[in-house]
Design an enzyme around this catalytic site. Structure first.
Site, PDB file in Angstrom:
ATOM      1  N   ASP A  59      42.442  52.946  44.641  1.00 14.74           N
ATOM      2  CA  ASP A  59      42.288  51.885  43.655  1.00 14.74           C
ATOM      3  C   ASP A  59      43.616  51.695  42.941  1.00 14.74           C
ATOM      4  O   ASP A  59      44.612  52.323  43.288  1.00 14.74           O
ATOM      5  CB  ASP A  59      41.164  52.222  42.656  1.00 14.74           C
ATOM      6  CG  ASP A  59      40.386  50.977  42.239  1.00 14.74           C
ATOM      7  OD1 ASP A  59      41.011  50.061  41.664  1.00 14.74           O
ATOM      8  OD2 ASP A  59      39.176  50.914  42.495  1.00 14.74           O
ATOM      9  N   HIS A  81      42.663  45.501  44.060  1.00 13.33           N
ATOM     10  CA  HIS A  81      42.724  46.897  43.588  1.00 13.33           C
ATOM     11  C   HIS A  81      43.778  47.673  44.366  1.00 13.33           C
ATOM     12  O   HIS A  81      43.528  48.777  44.859  1.00 13.33           O
ATOM     13  CB  HIS A  81      41.349  47.550  43.706  1.00 13.33           C
ATOM     14  CG  HIS A  81      40.360  47.036  42.705  1.00 13.33           C
ATOM     15  ND1 HIS A  81      40.489  47.274  41.353  1.00 13.33           N
ATOM     16  CD2 HIS A  81      39.231  46.297  42.856  1.00 13.33           C
ATOM     17  CE1 HIS A  81      39.469  46.705  40.708  1.00 13.33           C
ATOM     18  NE2 HIS A  81      38.707  46.090  41.595  1.00 13.33           N
ATOM     19  N   GLU A 121      36.645  41.892  43.475  1.00 12.47           N
ATOM     20  CA  GLU A 121      37.529  41.632  42.336  1.00 12.47           C
ATOM     21  C   GLU A 121      38.985  41.401  42.765  1.00 12.47           C
ATOM     22  O   GLU A 121      39.907  42.075  42.301  1.00 12.47           O
ATOM     23  CB  GLU A 121      37.443  42.793  41.335  1.00 12.47           C
ATOM     24  CG  GLU A 121      36.058  42.940  40.727  1.00 12.47           C
ATOM     25  CD  GLU A 121      35.939  44.109  39.764  1.00 12.47           C
ATOM     26  OE1 GLU A 121      35.202  43.984  38.778  1.00 12.47           O
ATOM     27  OE2 GLU A 121      36.581  45.150  39.999  1.00 12.47           O
TER      28      GLU A 121
END
Length: 763
Positions: free
Chosen positions: A197, A270, A334
């Site tokens: 991440d 990410h 995301e």
């Protein structure tokens, strides 16, 4: 194996009455979680003693026999000898019979005074039978006492998963093994390991050494919640990674416990940590750095550069060598498109492929990576954002933003794992008590997890076909220690385990709590720092004109609630709660739970209520509030204020839309004071209104402005206590102008701003 089939036939006839008795409070059903499908008790007992023998003729069960010995010794027993043939008595036999036990992962456990027989459809079934056995026995001096039962059992869902994020906070291999031990105990079969991440890359990739030397480390870590400004940091370098040898060790440890480990390598978003190590993989070329705080970041892998795909393919080559799992999780969530929109390479790619927008470019990215994974004989899992722009042909969708993504994927005949954040995110608060450790936000109590029913009400046969199962998420932004991680995950994971295993019509929350309470000694044996406060006092409030009815609740049987309304701490001599408390004046209700021994138990409950002219009044909203927060109109006039955790159902939220509320006081009255609160947390995409207007009217048509505010300087709750020139009014109008689109340079730029408001006080 005719005996096994005979038992199955008998059990099917008598199981349901037994379960009904258990759910009514009978002790017939033991403290087993998850609840088995069928349970038949007897009056027998078996004692596991040092001379008890383990019989396992199938060599594939040797490791499970070793595990059984370990479980016995962990409870103070002596190691048991393994023999090839069953003696006449005093033995535990382990066997596989796929024909006699027809359901995958199913088992039959028979306990009488002569032996324990555990027969599984497969090795997993045998292990799960032993996990049930562990929950049945009680420890004595060098022996374990096991009550007599015949239990025939099998899982509801094929996929029963728990995740763990090690990017934000890394946990040692010893903790990962402990976690796997507990997952096996409660019959989870999948460990989803979130390894990469923005805040850290945690897996050794030999071809790219800077992933270890750079991406695995961040300069410092955020202290406190990301909503708090200014941000504060600890100034300490943090990081690390699992070597490939450690990965192999964990994968084998999990396999021995019939758990599949699915790795997650995030893409295309990410990616801050990876970009810090290899800046050419980004759209701007950097420099980048491994993120030191939590959130979603604009810098992602460049979708226009072939070198990005080569890098990820070579990373996955090593990943797939380490993880034999059928599925590889590619993230896909995301991913802001900010950089792609201005990146020449990305725009060239979009034009060359005739793609309509950047969402389609993300779909291309995921599909291209899926093709590579498929070429290696594997399949991908992705978060529900991979639906945007077109779903990859063979992908499994993990639906986290509610159920809509899962429904859309099933409609396209794709395998789905349900993990909605409202029910399955264990980084959210599990109670509203102020003593709870810092958490991400949201409110997911134990009962909410247990009460979740995936795709409830669906009659489409495709739902059954493509709904693989459920998963609980353990994001570690606020898991600052091993103990805190366990506290946040358990016992909520036990509720999910029962949801994943037990037939829906056999689940009962009260019965589950009874079995959970009797799991205490086992949880202590496993050294779990679990949350023990699930029986604490909670409340509901019903508003009426000028007053509130307060209902206090506890799920602890035989307990009593004592309360006060004068701000003193209740004792055994305080008022006994027997019926709703009527509140006509502003006060704080405090309450304490007392057990059967008249001893206080749990935490002190306290809640303040403010009674004013608008309590219980009619409210009309021009725009519909969003469901993420409490959507009920009465929230604005129920005598309760929202907290800075914004998860207590006391905030009304509007996404991109203005607030316009009209309160009808029922008659013309004198008004001289107004109060309310608005939230201003830009790091949570929450923006105070550009302008807030308070107006009054006697007829609901002609309004007079009482107050206007254009600035809200506080990061957090801006509390307004407005004394106005006395006016006669029946209607109070509140208008809040939403910020609209979050401006460039701010967190969440380009998305809708949230406008949140709580109680509107009229005095």
């Amino acid at each position: 194996m005719k005996r096994i089939r005979t038992y199955l036939a008998i059990i099917s006839l008598i199981a349901m009455p037994l379960l009904t008795l258990a759910q009514a409070g009978s002790q017939i059903v033991p403290a087993v979680v998850p609840l088995p499908v069928t349970i038949t008790p007897s009056t027998d007992f078996f004692f596991i003693i040092p001379t008890t023998r383990i019989v396992a003729t199938d060599h594939s069960l040797n490791k499970i026999a070793e595990l059984l010995n370990g479980y016995v010794m962990a409870c103070g027993g002596k190691p048991l000898s393994k023999v090839a043939a069953a003696p006449t008595s005093n033995f535990i036999s382990l066997a596989i019979d796929s024909a006699g036990i027809p359901d995958k992962e199913g088992y039959l456990l028979q306990i009488d005074n002569r032996s324990i027989r555990c027969v599984g459809h497969d090795a997993s079934g045998v292990l799960y039978g032993l996990q049930t056995l562990r929950q049945l026995w009680s420890a004595g001096a060098h022996k374990l006492k096991v009550p007599g039962y015949t239990i025939a059992d099998h899982p509801r869902f094929d996929y029963r998963g728990m995740a763990l994020d090690v990017s934000r906070h890394m946990f040692p291999v010893s903790f990962i093994k402990k976690y796997l031990d507990v997952l096996a105990l409660y019959k989870f079969n999948t460990f989803h390991w979130h390894l990469t991440d923005d805040q850290g890359w945690r897996i050794e990739i030999k071809k790219y050494p800077q992933l270890q030397s750079v991406a695995a480390w961040r300069n410092e870590t955020l202290i406190g919640h990301k909503k708090e400004l200014p941000h504060h940091f600890d100034g300490k370098r943090y990081g690390g990674y699992y070597t490939q040898q450690q990965i192999k060790e964990v994968v084998q440890y999990a396999a021995d416990r019939q758990i599949t480990v699915i790795p997650e390598i995030e893409m295309p978003g990410h990616a801050s940590a990876a970009l810090a190590a290899y800046p050419s993989l980004g759209c701007t070329g950097g420099p980048y750095k491994t993120a030191t705080f939590w959130g979603v970041f604009d810098d992602v892998y460049c979708a226009g550069s072939d070198s990005t795909f080569l890098f990820l393919q070579q990373v996955l080559d090593e990943v797939m060598e380490l993880f034999p799992s059928k599925y590889i999780h590619l993230g896909g969530d995301e991913c802001p498109k900010t950089r792609w929109k201005v990146c020449a390479k990305c725009q060239q790619r979009k034009k060359m492929l005739n793609l309509p927008d950047e969402h389609a470019l993300q779909s291309y990215f995921i599909q291209r990576m899926e093709q590579y994974v498929n070429s290696k004989g594997r399949h991908i899992i992705g978060w529900d954002e991979i639906l945007e722009g077109g779903l990859a042909p063979n992908a499994t969708v993990m639906s986290w933003r509610g159920e809509e993504g899962g429904k859309a994927a099933i409609a396209q005949k794709h395998r789905v794992i349900m993990t909605p954040e409202t029910n399955c995110y264990f980084d959210y608060y599990q109670s509203l008590y102020s003593q709870e450790p810092l958490a991400a936000g949201g409110f997911t109590p134990l009962q909410k997890v247990y009460g979740y029913e995936p795709l409830a009400g669906s009659t489409d046969s495709a739902t059954t076909t493509y709904l693989a199962g459920v998963e609980g998420q353990a994001w570690s932004e606020y898991y600052t220690s091993e103990a805190q991680a366990m506290y946040m995950i358990f016992p909520r994971a036990l509720a999910l385990a029962e949801l994943a295993w037990t037939p829906a019509d056999q689940r009962n929350y009260g019965d589950f709590l009874g079995r959970l309470r009797r799991q205490t000694s086992l949880l202590l044996t496993e050294k779990l720092a679990y949350d023990p406060y699930f029986d604490d006092i909670t409340y509901t409030a019903a508003s009426q004109s000028g007053a509130l009815q307060i209902n206090l609740h506890s799920s602890l049987p035989g307990s009593e609630i004592r309360y006060t309304t004068d701000n003193t701490t209740p004792t055994w001599q305080s008022a006994l709660y027997t019926s709703p408390i009527e509140i006509k004046n502003t006060c704080t209700v405090k309450a304490v739970l007392f057990n059967k021994q008249q001893q206080p138990t749990g935490r002190l409950f306290q809640q303040s209520f403010r009674i004013h002219k608008a309590v219980g009044a009619s409210v009309i909203l021009q725009n519909k509030p969003i469901d993420r927060f409490n959507p009920g109109n009465t929230t604005l006039v129920n005598g309760l204020f929202g907290s800075n955790r914004y998860n207590d159902d006391q905030w009304l939220g509007f996404s991109g839309n203005d607030l316009q509320a009209v309160i009808d006081l029922g008659r013309i009255q004198r008004v001289e004071r107004l109060a309310l609160g608005v939230l201003n947390y830009h790091w949570q995409r929450m923006w105070a209104p550009v302008t807030l207007l308070l107006l009054a009217s006697t007829d609901g048509e002609h309004y007079t402005e009482l107050y206007r505010q254009d600035s809200f300087p506080v990061n957090g709750i801006n509390k307004l206590e407005v004394k106005v020139k006395p006016v006669q009014a029946q209607y109070i109008k509140v208008i809040g102008t939403n910020k609209g689109v979050i401006p460039a340079g701010e967190y969440g730029a380009g998305g809708n701003a949230l406008l949140l408001i709580d109680e509107i006080v009229v005095e």
